[in-house]
Design an enzyme around this catalytic site. Structure first.
Site, PDB file in Angstrom:
ATOM      1  N   ARG A 176       0.836  -1.433  -0.523  1.00  0.00           N
ATOM      2  CA  ARG A 176      -0.593   0.323   0.109  1.00  0.00           C
ATOM      3  C   ARG A 176       1.036   1.559  -0.167  1.00  0.00           C
ATOM      4  O   ARG A 176       2.037   1.163   0.254  1.00  0.00           O
ATOM      5  CB  ARG A 176      -1.048   0.263   1.078  1.00  0.00           C
ATOM      6  CG  ARG A 176      -1.367  -1.493   2.608  1.00  0.00           C
ATOM      7  CD  ARG A 176      -1.779  -0.753   3.522  1.00  0.00           C
ATOM      8  NE  ARG A 176      -0.920   0.192   4.402  1.00  0.00           N
ATOM      9  CZ  ARG A 176      -1.018   0.954   4.874  1.00  0.00           C
ATOM     10  NH1 ARG A 176      -2.246   1.531   5.267  1.00  0.00           N
ATOM     11  NH2 ARG A 176      -0.564   1.037   5.789  1.00  0.00           N
ATOM     12  N   ARG A 180      -2.671   9.772   3.286  1.00  0.00           N
ATOM     13  CA  ARG A 180      -3.800  10.739   4.597  1.00  0.00           C
ATOM     14  C   ARG A 180      -4.437  11.918   3.980  1.00  0.00           C
ATOM     15  O   ARG A 180      -4.207  12.883   3.527  1.00  0.00           O
ATOM     16  CB  ARG A 180      -2.779  11.284   5.976  1.00  0.00           C
ATOM     17  CG  ARG A 180      -2.572  10.098   6.124  1.00  0.00           C
ATOM     18  CD  ARG A 180      -1.535  10.332   7.708  1.00  0.00           C
ATOM     19  NE  ARG A 180       0.029   9.524   8.110  1.00  0.00           N
ATOM     20  CZ  ARG A 180       0.678  10.022   9.344  1.00  0.00           C
ATOM     21  NH1 ARG A 180       0.993  10.699   9.224  1.00  0.00           N
ATOM     22  NH2 ARG A 180       1.446   8.196   9.736  1.00  0.00           N
ATOM     23  N   ARG A 256      20.255  -5.053   1.570  1.00  0.00           N
ATOM     24  CA  ARG A 256      21.041  -3.897   0.760  1.00  0.00           C
ATOM     25  C   ARG A 256      21.689  -3.245   2.290  1.00  0.00           C
ATOM     26  O   ARG A 256      21.613  -3.568   2.863  1.00  0.00           O
ATOM     27  CB  ARG A 256      19.979  -3.086   0.350  1.00  0.00           C
ATOM     28  CG  ARG A 256      19.347  -3.098  -0.513  1.00  0.00           C
ATOM     29  CD  ARG A 256      18.248  -1.974  -1.353  1.00  0.00           C
ATOM     30  NE  ARG A 256      17.440  -2.127  -0.253  1.00  0.00           N
ATOM     31  CZ  ARG A 256      17.082  -0.999   0.419  1.00  0.00           C
ATOM     32  NH1 ARG A 256      17.735   0.032   0.014  1.00  0.00           N
ATOM     33  NH2 ARG A 256      15.190  -1.128   1.212  1.00  0.00           N
ATOM     34  N   ARG A 287      18.857  10.664   1.669  1.00  0.00           N
ATOM     35  CA  ARG A 287      18.678  11.157   2.977  1.00  0.00           C
ATOM     36  C   ARG A 287      19.694  12.190   3.595  1.00  0.00           C
ATOM     37  O   ARG A 287      20.678  11.688   4.107  1.00  0.00           O
ATOM     38  CB  ARG A 287      17.570  10.453   3.837  1.00  0.00           C
ATOM     39  CG  ARG A 287      16.681   9.423   3.966  1.00  0.00           C
ATOM     40  CD  ARG A 287      16.202   8.735   5.504  1.00  0.00           C
ATOM     41  NE  ARG A 287      17.350   7.853   6.332  1.00  0.00           N
ATOM     42  CZ  ARG A 287      16.636   7.523   7.053  1.00  0.00           C
ATOM     43  NH1 ARG A 287      15.502   8.016   7.101  1.00  0.00           N
ATOM     44  NH2 ARG A 287      17.966   7.188   7.478  1.00  0.00           N
ATOM     45  N   GLU A 312      22.951  10.065   4.013  1.00  0.00           N
ATOM     46  CA  GLU A 312      22.601   8.651   3.309  1.00  0.00           C
ATOM     47  C   GLU A 312      22.388   8.322   1.841  1.00  0.00           C
ATOM     48  O   GLU A 312      22.176   8.785   1.016  1.00  0.00           O
ATOM     49  CB  GLU A 312      21.382   7.801   3.980  1.00  0.00           C
ATOM     50  CG  GLU A 312      21.835   8.186   5.534  1.00  0.00           C
ATOM     51  CD  GLU A 312      20.625   7.126   6.112  1.00  0.00           C
ATOM     52  OE1 GLU A 312      21.085   7.296   7.588  1.00  0.00           O
ATOM     53  OE2 GLU A 312      19.647   7.142   5.463  1.00  0.00           O
ATOM     54  N   TYR A 360      13.827  -8.050   8.377  1.00  0.00           N
ATOM     55  CA  TYR A 360      14.016  -6.332   8.580  1.00  0.00           C
ATOM     56  C   TYR A 360      12.894  -6.704   9.862  1.00  0.00           C
ATOM     57  O   TYR A 360      11.676  -7.015   9.778  1.00  0.00           O
ATOM     58  CB  TYR A 360      13.110  -5.266   7.649  1.00  0.00           C
ATOM     59  CG  TYR A 360      13.218  -4.288   8.505  1.00  0.00           C
ATOM     60  CD1 TYR A 360      14.708  -3.591   8.853  1.00  0.00           C
ATOM     61  CD2 TYR A 360      12.560  -3.651   9.013  1.00  0.00           C
ATOM     62  CE1 TYR A 360      14.959  -2.422   9.397  1.00  0.00           C
ATOM     63  CE2 TYR A 360      12.249  -2.096   9.436  1.00  0.00           C
ATOM     64  CZ  TYR A 360      13.730  -2.275  10.052  1.00  0.00           C
ATOM     65  OH  TYR A 360      14.268  -0.971  10.442  1.00  0.00           O
ATOM     66  N   ASP A 362      12.007  -3.981  13.185  1.00  0.00           N
ATOM     67  CA  ASP A 362      12.332  -2.984  14.114  1.00  0.00           C
ATOM     68  C   ASP A 362      13.022  -3.012  15.468  1.00  0.00           C
ATOM     69  O   ASP A 362      11.912  -4.191  16.107  1.00  0.00           O
ATOM     70  CB  ASP A 362      10.431  -1.375  13.884  1.00  0.00           C
ATOM     71  CG  ASP A 362      11.304  -0.754  12.924  1.00  0.00           C
ATOM     72  OD1 ASP A 362      11.715  -0.354  12.759  1.00  0.00           O
ATOM     73  OD2 ASP A 362       9.594  -0.790  12.589  1.00  0.00           O
TER      74      ASP A 362
HETATM   75  P1  FDA Z   1      21.636  -6.067  15.307  1.00  0.00           P
HETATM   76  O1  FDA Z   1      22.257  -5.889  14.219  1.00  0.00           O
HETATM   77  O2  FDA Z   1      21.240  -4.850  16.087  1.00  0.00           O
HETATM   78  O3  FDA Z   1      22.311  -7.170  16.977  1.00  0.00           O
HETATM   79  C1  FDA Z   1      23.422  -8.024  15.848  1.00  0.00           C
HETATM   80  C2  FDA Z   1      24.497  -8.139  16.467  1.00  0.00           C
HETATM   81  O4  FDA Z   1      25.051  -9.346  16.250  1.00  0.00           O
HETATM   82  C3  FDA Z   1      25.806  -7.222  15.979  1.00  0.00           C
HETATM   83  O5  FDA Z   1      25.804  -6.777  17.609  1.00  0.00           O
HETATM   84  C4  FDA Z   1      26.853  -8.676  15.630  1.00  0.00           C
HETATM   85  O6  FDA Z   1      28.216  -7.364  15.418  1.00  0.00           O
HETATM   86  C5  FDA Z   1      27.113  -9.057  16.184  1.00  0.00           C
HETATM   87  N1  FDA Z   1      27.376 -10.183  15.897  1.00  0.00           N
HETATM   88  C6  FDA Z   1      27.113 -11.571  14.582  1.00  0.00           C
HETATM   89  N2  FDA Z   1      27.693 -12.261  13.965  1.00  0.00           N
HETATM   90  C7  FDA Z   1      28.361 -12.685  15.153  1.00  0.00           C
HETATM   91  C8  FDA Z   1      29.205 -13.283  15.505  1.00  0.00           C
HETATM   92  N3  FDA Z   1      30.008 -13.739  14.393  1.00  0.00           N
HETATM   93  N4  FDA Z   1      30.216 -13.485  16.943  1.00  0.00           N
HETATM   94  C9  FDA Z   1      29.929 -12.030  17.212  1.00  0.00           C
HETATM   95  N5  FDA Z   1      28.550 -11.166  16.844  1.00  0.00           N
HETATM   96  C10 FDA Z   1      28.385 -11.483  16.176  1.00  0.00           C
HETATM   97  N6  FDA Z   1      13.895  -0.062  14.515  1.00  0.00           N
HETATM   98  C11 FDA Z   1      13.368   0.860  15.111  1.00  0.00           C
HETATM   99  O7  FDA Z   1      12.120   0.381  15.354  1.00  0.00           O
HETATM  100  N7  FDA Z   1      13.893   2.425  14.101  1.00  0.00           N
HETATM  101  C12 FDA Z   1      14.694   2.788  13.621  1.00  0.00           C
HETATM  102  O8  FDA Z   1      14.343   4.014  13.403  1.00  0.00           O
HETATM  103  C13 FDA Z   1      15.507   1.898  13.006  1.00  0.00           C
HETATM  104  N8  FDA Z   1      15.778   2.664  12.241  1.00  0.00           N
HETATM  105  C14 FDA Z   1      17.245   1.502  11.462  1.00  0.00           C
HETATM  106  C15 FDA Z   1      18.031   2.190   9.985  1.00  0.00           C
HETATM  107  C16 FDA Z   1      19.053   0.628   9.630  1.00  0.00           C
HETATM  108  C17 FDA Z   1      19.655   2.036   8.329  1.00  0.00           C
HETATM  109  C18 FDA Z   1      18.928  -0.326  10.495  1.00  0.00           C
HETATM  110  C19 FDA Z   1      19.112  -1.290   9.218  1.00  0.00           C
HETATM  111  C20 FDA Z   1      17.947  -0.644  10.686  1.00  0.00           C
HETATM  112  C21 FDA Z   1      17.562  -0.036  11.732  1.00  0.00           C
HETATM  113  N9  FDA Z   1      16.752  -0.369  12.571  1.00  0.00           N
HETATM  114  C22 FDA Z   1      15.036   0.600  13.469  1.00  0.00           C
HETATM  115  C23 FDA Z   1      15.857  -0.865  12.670  1.00  0.00           C
HETATM  116  C24 FDA Z   1      17.260  -1.829  14.242  1.00  0.00           C
HETATM  117  O9  FDA Z   1      18.328  -1.983  14.160  1.00  0.00           O
HETATM  118  C25 FDA Z   1      17.197  -3.946  14.557  1.00  0.00           C
HETATM  119  O10 FDA Z   1      15.539  -3.962  15.532  1.00  0.00           O
HETATM  120  C26 FDA Z   1      17.402  -3.874  15.172  1.00  0.00           C
HETATM  121  O11 FDA Z   1      19.085  -3.644  15.040  1.00  0.00           O
HETATM  122  C27 FDA Z   1      17.545  -5.707  15.654  1.00  0.00           C
HETATM  123  O12 FDA Z   1      18.432  -6.239  16.354  1.00  0.00           O
HETATM  124  P2  FDA Z   1      19.639  -7.982  16.417  1.00  0.00           P
HETATM  125  O13 FDA Z   1      19.589  -7.810  17.547  1.00  0.00           O
HETATM  126  O14 FDA Z   1      18.707  -7.996  15.904  1.00  0.00           O
HETATM  127  O15 FDA Z   1      20.202  -7.171  15.291  1.00  0.00           O
END
Ligand code: FDA
Length: 389
Positions: A176, A180, A256, A287, A312, A360, A362
């Site tokens: 969608r 608004r 990406r 952005r 960005e 993805y 949040d």
């Molecule tokens: P996350 O990626 O945060 O953590 C994983 C960790 O595992 C990392 O620190 C990594 O280094 C570690 N790791 C991986 N492999 C490993 C290994 N082999 N050994 C040791 N460590 C390892 N959400 C929201 O609510 N509002 C927002 O505005 C945004 N904005 C946003 C912008 C952008 C550009 C992105 C990419 C994402 C967002 N998000 C967001 C989403 C948010 O970043 C996301 O919800 C969390 O990072 C998810 O947390 P995780 O713990 O799943 O992964």
């Protein structure tokens, strides 16, 4: 003994939520491995020394949720400001208030419309293509909002985001495109919204601040002593990339990434708001973020006459880039099914978080899904001896 009861790979919101629950609710000894030099995953932030402004180092992070349980849980570790997120978009020398709303429609078409007039206008413009007949993203968008708004506010931005012409993108990328028919311009419409008062890193550290939790930074699970000694012996929650765990045996999943170009500008206010999207296709960035606007209540602590901004640039992730958004092509989905099968067969390892599930998420979704994994799998295992899978 020193042996942990559970090992968590990754200290993002998913991993820390599991760690906190295991330590505080079950009294388990938790070891968290994090390969970066800091905890917190992609929500990590730090103060920029030149301006004293908090910078989200992996892109702007705005917290919002309608999930009561997640909101209650988050508030155990931090309070939230009353920041309400708004986004503006530049197109051909004008700035518009997003998401598409009555203000934008009036400004764009150069005259005032009542909500009913605006509805009629968009219905007429979008009748050019029937949504069922749309065979690509461009046609789908036109069928939803009409060609003029599509060309101004979707086409250039989407092409830059995906480095692909929207006529070559799949129609299912968008389901969608809300318009608004009011002047409401809050970006989110969740029950709760705000930014952590003392910043993201303070919040994330508070989650890990428990005598039973040890966080080992700059420690990769792969090749670590912990992997060698404990794999298959104690439960592991793995939140890194699922393809990497299996040595990319089924091929790499595509992502990406975003290049974040940070700079300090010699003005106290660069753009008057936190986020401005650039819709023109000939502007290479998507952005600009100006972080000080996320915390107007900190104005007195920000150094005057300067501001920190981030341009960005979106592109396909290559090996070694930070994976940010799953691309999720048909090929990716086929690989993911194979990885899920492998993951289900991996003894004593649970896969979670955005990298571990190739989804993805949040922040509130990462926390919510970690709480569910804890309730449904981890707690029953430790409290009732249920087999872990
Ligand atoms: P996350 O990626 O945060 O953590 C994983 C960790 O595992 C990392 O620190 C990594 O280094 C570690 N790791 C991986 N492999 C490993 C290994 N082999 N050994 C040791 N460590 C390892 N959400 C929201 O609510 N509002 C927002 O505005 C945004 N904005 C946003 C912008 C952008 C550009 C992105 C990419 C994402 C967002 N998000 C967001 C989403 C948010 O970043 C996301 O919800 C969390 O990072 C998810 O947390 P995780 O713990 O799943 O992964």
């Amino acid at each position: 003994s020193d042996r942990p009861d559970i090992v968590i790979v990754g200290s993002g919101f998913f991993g820390l939520t599991i760690a906190e629950r295991c330590a505080a609710d079950l009294g388990l000894k938790v070891l968290v491995l994090e390969r970066r030099h800091h905890l917190g995953g992609n929500a990590y932030s730090e103060r920029d020394p030149a301006t004293n402004v908090e910078v989200h180092k992996y892109g702007a992070h705005l917290f919002h949720t309608s999930n009561e349980r997640v909101w209650e849980y988050a508030n155990r570790f931090t309070t939230f400001t009353d920041y309400k997120h708004r986004v503006f978009g530049k197109y051909q020398g004008q700035v518009y208030s997003l998401p598409m709303n009555l203000g934008l429609i009036n400004q764009f078409f150069g005259r005032s419309h009542t909500p009913d007039e605006a509805r009629a206008l968009i219905a007429e413009q979008s009748s050019e293509i029937a949504t069922e007949d749309a065979s690509n993203l461009e046609e789908k968008a036109i069928s939803l909002i009409g060609r003029p708004l599509y060309e101004a506010f979707i086409k250039g931005y989407t092409a830059k985001q995906w480095q692909t012409d929207p006529t070559k993108l799949s129609a299912d990328i968008i389901t969608r495109l809300p318009v608004r028919y009011t002047f409401e311009n809050g970006w989110f419409s969740d029950t709760y919204e705000g930014l952590p008062t003392d910043g993201y890193t303070a919040w994330l550290q508070k989650m890990a601040d428990h005598p039973n939790i040890e966080v080992r930074l700059e420690t990769d699970w792969f090749g670590s002593d912990v992997e060698a000694e404990l794999k298959g012996k104690v439960p592991v929650v793995y939140t890194g990339p699922v393809d990497e765990y299996f040595g990319n045996s089924e091929g790499r999943l595509s992502w990406r990434t975003v290049d974040l170009q940070e700079s300090v500008v010699e003005t106290g206010d660069f753009q008057g708001t936190g986020v401005v999207n650039y819709n023109d296709q000939d502007v290479p960035y998507t952005r600009i973020i100006e972080f000080k606007h996320f915390h107007p209540e900190r104005e007195k602590t920000h150094l005057p006459g300067k501001s920190v901004i981030v341009h960005e640039y979106s592109r396909f992730a290559e090996e070694g880039d930070e994976p940010y958004y799953p691309i999720n092509t048909a090929e990716d989905r086929a690989k993911l099914l194979k990885y899920r099968d492998l993951a289900n067969q991996e003894p004593m390892v649970l896969f979670g978080g955005r990298l571990g599930t190739y989804k993805y998420l949040d922040m509130h979704m990462a926390i919510g899904s970690a709480l569910s994994m804890y309730d449904n799998k981890i707690r029953p295992h430790f409290a009732e001896g249920v087999e872990l899978k």
